[in-house]
Design a protein around this motif. Structure first.
Motif, mmCIF file in Angstrom:
data_model
loop_
_atom_site.group_PDB
_atom_site.id
_atom_site.type_symbol
_atom_site.label_atom_id
_atom_site.label_comp_id
_atom_site.label_asym_id
_atom_site.label_seq_id
_atom_site.Cartn_x
_atom_site.Cartn_y
_atom_site.Cartn_z
ATOM 1 N N ALA A 1 0.833 -1.206 0.000
ATOM 2 C CA ALA A 1 0.000 0.000 0.000
ATOM 3 C C ALA A 1 0.867 1.255 0.000
ATOM 4 O O ALA A 1 0.574 2.238 -0.701
ATOM 5 C CB ALA A 1 -0.938 -0.010 1.198
ATOM 6 N N SER A 2 1.945 1.225 0.771
ATOM 7 C CA SER A 2 2.859 2.375 0.829
ATOM 8 C C SER A 2 3.565 2.589 -0.509
ATOM 9 O O SER A 2 3.733 3.736 -0.958
ATOM 10 C CB SER A 2 3.887 2.168 1.943
ATOM 11 O OG SER A 2 3.266 2.080 3.203
ATOM 12 N N PRO B 1 1.259 5.436 4.838
ATOM 13 C CA PRO B 1 1.393 6.883 4.656
ATOM 14 C C PRO B 1 0.057 7.589 4.826
ATOM 15 O O PRO B 1 -1.014 7.005 4.604
ATOM 16 C CB PRO B 1 1.901 7.006 3.209
ATOM 17 C CG PRO B 1 1.526 5.739 2.536
ATOM 18 C CD PRO B 1 1.483 4.679 3.599
ATOM 19 N N ALA B 2 0.111 8.845 5.227
ATOM 20 C CA ALA B 2 -1.106 9.651 5.293
ATOM 21 C C ALA B 2 -1.716 9.722 3.900
ATOM 22 O O ALA B 2 -1.016 9.836 2.902
ATOM 23 C CB ALA B 2 -0.764 11.050 5.797
ATOM 24 N N THR C 1 -3.612 5.124 -6.429
ATOM 25 C CA THR C 1 -4.566 5.176 -5.320
ATOM 26 C C THR C 1 -4.674 3.797 -4.684
ATOM 27 O O THR C 1 -5.011 2.827 -5.360
ATOM 28 C CB THR C 1 -5.944 5.623 -5.810
ATOM 29 O OG1 THR C 1 -5.819 6.898 -6.449
ATOM 30 C CG2 THR C 1 -6.913 5.740 -4.651
ATOM 31 N N ALA C 2 -4.353 3.723 -3.412
ATOM 32 C CA ALA C 2 -4.410 2.454 -2.680
ATOM 33 C C ALA C 2 -5.410 2.568 -1.546
ATOM 34 O O ALA C 2 -5.545 3.628 -0.918
ATOM 35 C CB ALA C 2 -3.038 2.084 -2.132
ATOM 36 N N ARG C 3 -6.102 1.475 -1.286
ATOM 37 C CA ARG C 3 -7.036 1.385 -0.165
ATOM 38 C C ARG C 3 -6.590 0.207 0.694
ATOM 39 O O ARG C 3 -6.525 -0.929 0.214
ATOM 40 C CB ARG C 3 -8.456 1.173 -0.692
ATOM 41 C CG ARG C 3 -9.536 1.145 0.365
ATOM 42 C CD ARG C 3 -10.901 0.934 -0.285
ATOM 43 N NE ARG C 3 -11.273 2.038 -1.163
ATOM 44 C CZ ARG C 3 -12.311 2.011 -1.989
ATOM 45 N NH1 ARG C 3 -13.081 0.936 -2.062
ATOM 46 N NH2 ARG C 3 -12.596 3.047 -2.747
ATOM 47 N N ALA C 4 -6.243 0.464 1.944
ATOM 48 C CA ALA C 4 -5.728 -0.575 2.834
ATOM 49 C C ALA C 4 -6.877 -1.274 3.536
ATOM 50 O O ALA C 4 -7.717 -0.625 4.159
ATOM 51 C CB ALA C 4 -4.778 0.027 3.863
#
Length: 282
Positions: free
Chosen positions: A17-18, A43-44, A26-29
């Protein structure tokens, strides 16, 4: 590209994700228990969502607006997950599988069973699927840390059994490559570290990195099973013992798939030991 990354309580998912966020994707954890996520590892700007791979009720919101998924191998809800993914418009799934599916005894191997089931469901679906099949993780050495700290020793049923341990960062970087480069999609990759090592050799590298001697005690398989019974189910322990017995004095396969995907050689176990040496000191 908008990617749902499952299993973000683990090192591979959080690292991936980082990396996606770093490279402008665009990543969604996602996690079964997002409240337990170590958000300092992300990361923020990376949102966290609930996604329990055994609970279809969590799939819709997690997959909304997503076009690719990094998926852990949980067979209990896989059919519902694939149906939800197709409905959401997902086009590509990268599965974190296991090289255990390649073993001659994969049909009867408890570790291979869940991975085989998910692989088969994915390959039967209309979604583009990429399979990552890592072998032993370098981080499996953490299982020895408590004994090393307390006693300066490790109990091994087969000290001369081989594996080619892989750093989880390399797995995350391989996942990044197949998610972001369309030319790499739709294949299966056997991911290994750069060399075959015996269990005793791994302990030796941990000793060198931590600056302390570590004794290897050879124990029976039954004694080892008893020592891990609290956290390793018996069928899995049996599979691990069978693998170790079969790999005594037999070097493990080493592939160059990490280098093919990431552009750099796989990280060594010695480097992993140096990075995590503090876990093996009193």
């Amino acid at each position: 590209m908008h990617t749902l990354v499952t299993g973000c309580r683990g090192r591979i998912g959080s690292t991936l994700a980082s990396l996606l966020h770093r490279d402008g994707h665009t990543a969604r954890a996602a996690s079964r228990t997002p409240g337990d996520l170590d958000t300092t590892a992300l990361p923020a700007g990376v949102p966290v969502v609930a996604c329990d791979l055994g609970d279809p009720a969590t799939f819709g919101a997690a997959l909304d607006g997503v076009d690719s998924v990094f998926l852990y191998a949980e067979p209990s809800g896989i059919d519902a997950f694939l149906a939800a993914a197709e409905s959401a418009g997902v086009g590509h799934i990268v599965l974190l599988s296991s090289s255990s599916v390649l073993a001659p005894d994969a049909q009867d191997n408890a570790i291979a069973a869940s991975h085989r089931a998910v692989e088969q469901a994915l390959t039967a679906s209309p979604l583009t699927t990429t399979l990552l099949r890592p072998g032993a993780f370098a981080s499996n050495a953490y299982q020895w840390a408590q004994s090393v700290r307390a006693h300066g020793s490790v109990d091994l049923p087969y000290p001369s059994s081989h594996s080619s341990p892989i750093d989880s960062t390399d797995i995350a970087e391989a996942a990044l490559a197949v998610l972001t480069d369309p030319r790499l999609r739709g294949s299966a990759y056997h991911l290994t570290g750069p060399e075959s090592l015996t269990a005793a050799e791994q302990v030796g590298l941990l000793a060198a990195a931590s600056g302390r001697p570590i004794t290897v005690n050879t124990v029976t398989g039954a004694a080892w099973k008893e020592s891990v019974a609290a956290f390793v189910p018996e069928p899995v322990a049996d599979s691990l013992l069978a693998y170790a017995a079969a790999s005594v004095d037999s070097p493990a396969e080493v592939t160059d798939d990490i280098e093919k995907l990431t552009g750099h050689p796989a990280r060594t176990f010695a480097a992993w030991a140096e990075e995590h040496a503090a876990a093996f000191r009193p």
